[in-house]
Design a protein around this motif. Structure first.
Motif, PDB file in Angstrom:
ATOM      1  N   MET A 171       0.816  -1.210   0.000  1.00 44.90           N
ATOM      2  CA  MET A 171       0.000   0.000   0.000  1.00 44.90           C
ATOM      3  C   MET A 171       0.851   1.262   0.000  1.00 44.90           C
ATOM      4  SD  MET A 171      -3.100  -0.566  -0.440  1.00 44.90           S
ATOM      5  CE  MET A 171      -3.476   1.159  -0.285  1.00 44.90           C
ATOM      6  N   VAL A 172       1.910   1.295   0.789  1.00 41.06           N
ATOM      7  CA  VAL A 172       2.734   2.497   0.861  1.00 41.06           C
ATOM      8  C   VAL A 172       3.414   2.756  -0.491  1.00 41.06           C
ATOM      9  CG1 VAL A 172       4.894   1.540   1.785  1.00 41.06           C
ATOM     10  CG2 VAL A 172       4.189   3.831   2.430  1.00 41.06           C
ATOM     11  N   VAL A 227      -3.721   9.010   4.924  1.00 41.25           N
ATOM     12  CA  VAL A 227      -4.483   7.886   4.384  1.00 41.25           C
ATOM     13  C   VAL A 227      -4.301   6.643   5.244  1.00 41.25           C
ATOM     14  CG1 VAL A 227      -4.684   6.271   2.447  1.00 41.25           C
ATOM     15  CG2 VAL A 227      -4.491   8.711   2.004  1.00 41.25           C
ATOM     16  N   LEU A 228      -3.057   6.321   5.566  1.00 35.99           N
ATOM     17  CA  LEU A 228      -2.771   5.101   6.319  1.00 35.99           C
ATOM     18  C   LEU A 228      -2.847   5.302   7.833  1.00 35.99           C
ATOM     19  CD1 LEU A 228       0.188   3.658   4.204  1.00 35.99           C
ATOM     20  CD2 LEU A 228      -2.249   3.100   4.069  1.00 35.99           C
ATOM     21  N   GLN A 229      -3.046   6.544   8.235  1.00 39.27           N
ATOM     22  CA  GLN A 229      -3.145   6.903   9.654  1.00 39.27           C
ATOM     23  C   GLN A 229      -1.920   6.437  10.444  1.00 39.27           C
ATOM     24  OE1 GLN A 229      -7.065   5.314  10.567  1.00 39.27           O
ATOM     25  NE2 GLN A 229      -8.004   7.266  10.030  1.00 39.27           N
ATOM     26  N   ILE A 230      -0.752   6.812   9.901  1.00 41.46           N
ATOM     27  CA  ILE A 230       0.516   6.538  10.559  1.00 41.46           C
ATOM     28  C   ILE A 230       1.321   7.832  10.582  1.00 41.46           C
ATOM     29  CG2 ILE A 230       0.583   4.079   9.971  1.00 41.46           C
ATOM     30  CD1 ILE A 230       2.443   4.744   7.639  1.00 41.46           C
ATOM     31  N   THR A 231       2.370   7.875  11.393  1.00 40.92           N
ATOM     32  CA  THR A 231       3.171   9.093  11.485  1.00 40.92           C
ATOM     33  C   THR A 231       3.996   9.290  10.217  1.00 40.92           C
ATOM     34  OG1 THR A 231       5.115   8.020  12.445  1.00 40.92           O
ATOM     35  CG2 THR A 231       3.385   8.787  13.988  1.00 40.92           C
ATOM     36  N   HIS A 261      11.139   3.128   2.825  1.00 42.05           N
ATOM     37  CA  HIS A 261      12.519   2.651   2.744  1.00 42.05           C
ATOM     38  C   HIS A 261      12.563   1.124   2.865  1.00 42.05           C
ATOM     39  CE1 HIS A 261      16.842   2.614   3.115  1.00 42.05           C
ATOM     40  NE2 HIS A 261      16.725   1.896   4.221  1.00 42.05           N
ATOM     41  N   ARG A 262      11.881   0.580   3.880  1.00 40.32           N
ATOM     42  CA  ARG A 262      11.874  -0.881   4.082  1.00 40.32           C
ATOM     43  C   ARG A 262      11.192  -1.603   2.930  1.00 40.32           C
ATOM     44  NH1 ARG A 262      10.760   0.286   9.642  1.00 40.32           N
ATOM     45  NH2 ARG A 262       8.559  -0.100   9.230  1.00 40.32           N
ATOM     46  N   SER A 263      10.098  -1.027   2.416  1.00 43.06           N
ATOM     47  CA  SER A 263       9.374  -1.662   1.320  1.00 43.06           C
ATOM     48  C   SER A 263      10.233  -1.740   0.065  1.00 43.06           C
ATOM     49  CB  SER A 263       8.081  -0.896   1.016  1.00 43.06           C
ATOM     50  OG  SER A 263       7.243  -0.894   2.128  1.00 43.06           O
ATOM     51  N   LYS A 264      10.930  -0.650  -0.238  1.00 47.02           N
ATOM     52  CA  LYS A 264      11.812  -0.658  -1.406  1.00 47.02           C
ATOM     53  C   LYS A 264      12.957  -1.651  -1.211  1.00 47.02           C
ATOM     54  CE  LYS A 264      12.266   3.890  -1.531  1.00 47.02           C
ATOM     55  NZ  LYS A 264      12.653   5.249  -1.934  1.00 47.02           N
ATOM     56  N   ARG A 265      13.484  -1.719   0.012  1.00 56.11           N
ATOM     57  CA  ARG A 265      14.562  -2.658   0.297  1.00 56.11           C
ATOM     58  C   ARG A 265      14.063  -4.104   0.154  1.00 56.11           C
ATOM     59  NH1 ARG A 265      16.655  -1.115   5.501  1.00 56.11           N
ATOM     60  NH2 ARG A 265      15.207  -2.623   6.367  1.00 56.11           N
ATOM     61  N   LYS A 266      12.853  -4.395   0.668  1.00 58.21           N
ATOM     62  CA  LYS A 266      12.281  -5.740   0.535  1.00 58.21           C
ATOM     63  C   LYS A 266      12.056  -6.080  -0.931  1.00 58.21           C
ATOM     64  CE  LYS A 266       9.645  -5.912   4.854  1.00 58.21           C
ATOM     65  NZ  LYS A 266       8.265  -5.890   5.396  1.00 58.21           N
TER      66      LYS A 266
END
Length: 180
Positions: A129-130, A147-151, A160-165
């Protein structure tokens, strides 16, 4: 006419201005819906339902956040509700790449898109989603946060983590995206 003015006019009862909102956002919302639920036929109905929901909820929108973020929050929630109700009823989406002058290019683009979709489907829902909101819908970090209700910091970290994964998955799978 600016979107803020359109929204104000619709909220003031000039309902015919809602067509401007649909015209501006319809393709963007459709792209998001199809990427989340992966069912073309259902996506068309869902997009209509989403715009009906937006129309009847528009009076709740306040200009404290961006309209983009408010709208995509509705889109994401609606899609997740749909997926919960219709588990495992998704189908493959057909790429809409059509340029008959270059059949080799069409084939390569389809293969690349299919490979990218396969890689993205291996991510968990939050990571997917991100990336979708940032790179497909072009939302800002602030809007993704809404949208995701996160900081905001969580948005940066998740991206960053999603791109790395995704890079790690691509390297183990090989193929077109091996050198990401």
């Amino acid at each position: 006419m600016e979107m803020d003015e359109v929204i104000t006019r619709v909220k003031n009862g000039e309902n015919h201005y809602f067509a401007h909102i649909i015209n501006y956002y319809e393709q963007k919302v459709f792209t998001t819906v199809i990427r989340i639920i992966r069912n073309h036929a259902a996506a068309e109905d869902i997009v209509q339902d989403i715009f009906i929901k937006v129309f009847y909820s528009l009076h709740k929108y306040e200009k404290t956040g961006s309209f983009n973020a408010w709208l995509y929050r509705i889109v994401v929630n609606y899609c997740f509700d749909y997926l919960r109700k219709h588990k495992h009823q998704t189908i493959e989406i057909e790429s809409e790449i059509t340029d008959s002058r270059y059949p080799e290019k069409i084939l390569l683009l389809r293969e690349r898109n299919e490979e990218l979709e396969q890689l993205l489907q291996q991510l968990d829902k939050a990571d997917y989603m991100v990336l979708l909101l940032k790179y497909v819908n072009g939302l800002s970090y602030d809007e993704i946060s809404e949208v995701l209700q996160i900081t905001l910091n969580d948005v940066r970290n998740k991206l960053h983590r999603s791109k790395r994964k995704l890079r790690s998955i691509a390297m183990t799978k090989g193929g077109y995206f091996n050198e990401m």
